[in-house]
Design a protein around this motif. Structure first.
Motif, PDB file in Angstrom:
ATOM      1  N   LEU A 118      25.945 -76.574  45.523  1.00  0.00           N
ATOM      2  CA  LEU A 118      26.456 -77.852  46.019  1.00  0.00           C
ATOM      3  C   LEU A 118      25.285 -78.769  46.346  1.00  0.00           C
ATOM      4  O   LEU A 118      24.250 -78.308  46.829  1.00  0.00           O
ATOM      5  CB  LEU A 118      27.289 -77.631  47.283  1.00  0.00           C
ATOM      6  N   ASP A 119      25.452 -80.075  46.101  1.00  0.00           N
ATOM      7  CA  ASP A 119      24.396 -80.976  46.564  1.00  0.00           C
ATOM      8  C   ASP A 119      24.535 -81.135  48.078  1.00  0.00           C
ATOM      9  O   ASP A 119      25.531 -80.730  48.672  1.00  0.00           O
ATOM     10  CB  ASP A 119      24.408 -82.312  45.811  1.00  0.00           C
ATOM     11  N   ILE A 120      23.541 -81.728  48.707  1.00  0.00           N
ATOM     12  CA  ILE A 120      23.472 -81.754  50.167  1.00  0.00           C
ATOM     13  C   ILE A 120      24.694 -82.428  50.782  1.00  0.00           C
ATOM     14  O   ILE A 120      25.239 -81.967  51.785  1.00  0.00           O
ATOM     15  CB  ILE A 120      22.152 -82.424  50.642  1.00  0.00           C
ATOM     16  N   ASN A 121      25.155 -83.524  50.168  1.00  0.00           N
ATOM     17  CA  ASN A 121      26.312 -84.234  50.725  1.00  0.00           C
ATOM     18  C   ASN A 121      27.592 -83.413  50.598  1.00  0.00           C
ATOM     19  O   ASN A 121      28.380 -83.329  51.541  1.00  0.00           O
ATOM     20  CB  ASN A 121      26.490 -85.596  50.040  1.00  0.00           C
ATOM     21  N   ASP A 122      27.776 -82.785  49.428  1.00  0.00           N
ATOM     22  CA  ASP A 122      28.961 -81.931  49.242  1.00  0.00           C
ATOM     23  C   ASP A 122      28.904 -80.720  50.166  1.00  0.00           C
ATOM     24  O   ASP A 122      29.927 -80.290  50.699  1.00  0.00           O
ATOM     25  CB  ASP A 122      29.073 -81.476  47.787  1.00  0.00           C
ATOM     26  N   ALA A 123      27.713 -80.172  50.363  1.00  0.00           N
ATOM     27  CA  ALA A 123      27.574 -79.014  51.249  1.00  0.00           C
ATOM     28  C   ALA A 123      27.963 -79.380  52.672  1.00  0.00           C
ATOM     29  O   ALA A 123      28.675 -78.622  53.348  1.00  0.00           O
ATOM     30  CB  ALA A 123      26.142 -78.475  51.201  1.00  0.00           C
ATOM     31  N   HIS A 124      27.529 -80.551  53.138  1.00  0.00           N
ATOM     32  CA  HIS A 124      27.907 -81.007  54.483  1.00  0.00           C
ATOM     33  C   HIS A 124      29.416 -81.246  54.575  1.00  0.00           C
ATOM     34  O   HIS A 124      30.056 -80.835  55.553  1.00  0.00           O
ATOM     35  CB  HIS A 124      27.161 -82.299  54.843  1.00  0.00           C
ATOM     36  N   ARG A 125      29.960 -81.885  53.559  1.00  0.00           N
ATOM     37  CA  ARG A 125      31.396 -82.193  53.573  1.00  0.00           C
ATOM     38  C   ARG A 125      32.233 -80.893  53.584  1.00  0.00           C
ATOM     39  O   ARG A 125      33.180 -80.753  54.361  1.00  0.00           O
ATOM     40  CB  ARG A 125      31.745 -83.056  52.365  1.00  0.00           C
ATOM     41  N   GLU A 126      31.867 -79.938  52.732  1.00  0.00           N
ATOM     42  CA  GLU A 126      32.603 -78.672  52.667  1.00  0.00           C
ATOM     43  C   GLU A 126      32.425 -77.859  53.947  1.00  0.00           C
ATOM     44  O   GLU A 126      33.358 -77.214  54.425  1.00  0.00           O
ATOM     45  CB  GLU A 126      32.161 -77.854  51.450  1.00  0.00           C
ATOM     46  N   ALA A 127      31.211 -77.900  54.509  1.00  0.00           N
ATOM     47  CA  ALA A 127      30.961 -77.181  55.763  1.00  0.00           C
ATOM     48  C   ALA A 127      31.887 -77.701  56.859  1.00  0.00           C
ATOM     49  O   ALA A 127      32.543 -76.921  57.567  1.00  0.00           O
ATOM     50  CB  ALA A 127      29.501 -77.312  56.179  1.00  0.00           C
ATOM     51  N   GLU A 128      31.957 -79.012  56.988  1.00  0.00           N
ATOM     52  CA  GLU A 128      32.804 -79.601  58.025  1.00  0.00           C
ATOM     53  C   GLU A 128      34.289 -79.312  57.762  1.00  0.00           C
ATOM     54  O   GLU A 128      35.061 -79.053  58.683  1.00  0.00           O
ATOM     55  CB  GLU A 128      32.570 -81.115  58.123  1.00  0.00           C
ATOM     56  N   ARG A 129      34.673 -79.322  56.493  1.00  0.00           N
ATOM     57  CA  ARG A 129      36.078 -79.058  56.148  1.00  0.00           C
ATOM     58  C   ARG A 129      36.472 -77.642  56.558  1.00  0.00           C
ATOM     59  O   ARG A 129      37.531 -77.430  57.167  1.00  0.00           O
ATOM     60  CB  ARG A 129      36.286 -79.254  54.644  1.00  0.00           C
ATOM     61  N   TRP A 130      35.611 -76.664  56.254  1.00  0.00           N
ATOM     62  CA  TRP A 130      35.957 -75.279  56.575  1.00  0.00           C
ATOM     63  C   TRP A 130      35.788 -74.981  58.059  1.00  0.00           C
ATOM     64  O   TRP A 130      36.522 -74.155  58.616  1.00  0.00           O
ATOM     65  CB  TRP A 130      35.170 -74.305  55.698  1.00  0.00           C
ATOM     66  N   LEU A 131      34.862 -75.658  58.722  1.00  0.00           N
ATOM     67  CA  LEU A 131      34.775 -75.510  60.180  1.00  0.00           C
ATOM     68  C   LEU A 131      36.073 -75.988  60.828  1.00  0.00           C
ATOM     69  O   LEU A 131      36.589 -75.355  61.759  1.00  0.00           O
ATOM     70  CB  LEU A 131      33.581 -76.281  60.736  1.00  0.00           C
ATOM     71  N   ASP A 132      36.599 -77.105  60.338  1.00  0.00           N
ATOM     72  CA  ASP A 132      37.885 -77.600  60.841  1.00  0.00           C
ATOM     73  C   ASP A 132      39.005 -76.604  60.557  1.00  0.00           C
ATOM     74  O   ASP A 132      39.813 -76.291  61.430  1.00  0.00           O
ATOM     75  CB  ASP A 132      38.243 -78.940  60.197  1.00  0.00           C
ATOM     76  N   ARG A 133      39.052 -76.116  59.328  1.00  0.00           N
ATOM     77  CA  ARG A 133      40.145 -75.237  58.917  1.00  0.00           C
ATOM     78  C   ARG A 133      40.184 -73.960  59.760  1.00  0.00           C
ATOM     79  O   ARG A 133      41.245 -73.456  60.110  1.00  0.00           O
ATOM     80  CB  ARG A 133      39.990 -74.888  57.431  1.00  0.00           C
ATOM     81  N   PHE A 134      38.997 -73.434  60.085  1.00  0.00           N
ATOM     82  CA  PHE A 134      38.926 -72.202  60.871  1.00  0.00           C
ATOM     83  C   PHE A 134      38.801 -72.458  62.373  1.00  0.00           C
ATOM     84  O   PHE A 134      38.550 -71.538  63.144  1.00  0.00           O
ATOM     85  CB  PHE A 134      37.762 -71.322  60.389  1.00  0.00           C
ATOM     86  N   GLY A 135      38.981 -73.725  62.786  1.00  0.00           N
ATOM     87  CA  GLY A 135      38.967 -74.044  64.210  1.00  0.00           C
ATOM     88  C   GLY A 135      37.622 -73.836  64.878  1.00  0.00           C
ATOM     89  O   GLY A 135      37.545 -73.419  66.035  1.00  0.00           O
ATOM     90  N   LEU A 183      45.421 -65.457  65.319  1.00  0.00           N
ATOM     91  CA  LEU A 183      45.384 -66.807  64.749  1.00  0.00           C
ATOM     92  C   LEU A 183      44.485 -66.839  63.519  1.00  0.00           C
ATOM     93  O   LEU A 183      44.822 -67.438  62.490  1.00  0.00           O
ATOM     94  CB  LEU A 183      44.893 -67.811  65.793  1.00  0.00           C
ATOM     95  N   GLY A 184      43.334 -66.189  63.616  1.00  0.00           N
ATOM     96  CA  GLY A 184      42.421 -66.123  62.476  1.00  0.00           C
ATOM     97  C   GLY A 184      43.043 -65.415  61.288  1.00  0.00           C
ATOM     98  O   GLY A 184      42.856 -65.815  60.129  1.00  0.00           O
ATOM     99  N   VAL A 185      43.803 -64.351  61.558  1.00  0.00           N
ATOM    100  CA  VAL A 185      44.504 -63.641  60.487  1.00  0.00           C
ATOM    101  C   VAL A 185      45.501 -64.569  59.807  1.00  0.00           C
ATOM    102  O   VAL A 185      45.596 -64.612  58.573  1.00  0.00           O
ATOM    103  CB  VAL A 185      45.212 -62.376  61.035  1.00  0.00           C
ATOM    104  N   ASP A 186      46.235 -65.346  60.597  1.00  0.00           N
ATOM    105  CA  ASP A 186      47.215 -66.281  60.032  1.00  0.00           C
ATOM    106  C   ASP A 186      46.544 -67.340  59.166  1.00  0.00           C
ATOM    107  O   ASP A 186      47.012 -67.654  58.066  1.00  0.00           O
ATOM    108  CB  ASP A 186      48.018 -66.957  61.140  1.00  0.00           C
ATOM    109  N   VAL A 187      45.440 -67.910  59.674  1.00  0.00           N
ATOM    110  CA  VAL A 187      44.749 -68.960  58.923  1.00  0.00           C
ATOM    111  C   VAL A 187      44.208 -68.394  57.615  1.00  0.00           C
ATOM    112  O   VAL A 187      44.397 -68.981  56.537  1.00  0.00           O
ATOM    113  CB  VAL A 187      43.612 -69.585  59.757  1.00  0.00           C
ATOM    114  N   LEU A 188      43.545 -67.237  57.689  1.00  0.00           N
ATOM    115  CA  LEU A 188      42.977 -66.657  56.471  1.00  0.00           C
ATOM    116  C   LEU A 188      44.074 -66.277  55.484  1.00  0.00           C
ATOM    117  O   LEU A 188      43.930 -66.490  54.275  1.00  0.00           O
ATOM    118  CB  LEU A 188      42.109 -65.445  56.801  1.00  0.00           C
ATOM    119  N   SER A 189      45.181 -65.733  55.974  1.00  0.00           N
ATOM    120  CA  SER A 189      46.293 -65.389  55.085  1.00  0.00           C
ATOM    121  C   SER A 189      46.775 -66.624  54.334  1.00  0.00           C
ATOM    122  O   SER A 189      47.013 -66.577  53.116  1.00  0.00           O
ATOM    123  CB  SER A 189      47.451 -64.782  55.884  1.00  0.00           C
TER     124      SER A 189
END
Length: 201
Positions: free
Chosen positions: A34-51, A96-102
């Motif tokens: 990933l380029d640096i901008n995409d890496a930051h965007r994806e990092a923030e997206r998955w941090l949100d998704r996993f709370g 909760l983590g099990v539910d999110v990952l499922s």
């Protein structure tokens, strides 16, 4: 390029303990191409998704095991891989983590990704998997859809009978020997077979 298409989660953690969480995700995202901008965007997206947005600046070694596991999952998912190979992904996760990952794994499968997980929990596998392969000592002892395995298709038992003569289980009614190693054998049992016959034999 091929490696970037595979999201792999090992059973053992491979995180850098002194890095901050968001740094870890961005760095490994870049390693996956990933380029640096995409890496930051994806990092923030998955941090949100996993709370985990509130932990983004914490060092990995200060996070509890459940959050370290979430971090590893986020890293494996960031490049949006076509193939997921996860070894015991639910280890250390709270309900909760099990539910999110499922949910994430089902979404990935429904979008066309191949998802392969290993799990010691049949309940979790039953909840999220289309097909299950039961392994014993590295050998497949049952394969099928969840309903097929659940609805009286077959039961499997492992019997250790050190004093039994060789071939003692070969002709038991309603059973088949699937594997044998030393004094231990794996028996596949029909739904209507009498397990007490096995015990008596």
């Amino acid at each position: 390029r091929d490696r970037a298409g595979i999201g792999y989660l090992p059973a053992e953690r491979g995180l850098y303990p002194q890095l901050r969480l968001v740094e870890q995700l961005v760095y490994l995202g870049e390693l996956f191409g990933l380029d640096i901008n995409d890496a930051h965007r994806e990092a923030e997206r998955w941090l949100d998704r996993f709370g985990m947005r509130g932990f983004r600046s914490r060092r990995i070694n200060t996070l509890p095991p459940a959050d370290q596991q979430r971090a590893q999952l986020a890293i494996a998912l960031m490049p949006n891989p076509d193939v997921l190979v996860f070894d015991e992904p639910f280890t250390d996760l709270d309900p909760l983590g099990v539910d999110v990952l499922s949910s994430v794994l089902r979404e990935k499968a429904e979008s066309g990704a191949a998802v392969l997980i290993s799990s010691a929990s049949f309940d979790i596998a039953e909840r999220i998997c289309d097909r299950i392969c039961v392994l014993h000592n590295g050998q497949s002892v049952a394969v099928g859809g969840v309903a097929e395995l659940r609805t009286g298709h077959l039961d499997t038992v492992v019997v250790d009978a050190p004093d039994a003569p060789p071939g003692w289980a070969d002709n038991l009614p309603g059973t088949r020997v699937r594997a044998a190693a030393g004094t231990r054998i794996v028996l596949e049992i029909d739904a209507d077979a009498d397990d007490q016959v096995i015990l008596a034999t």
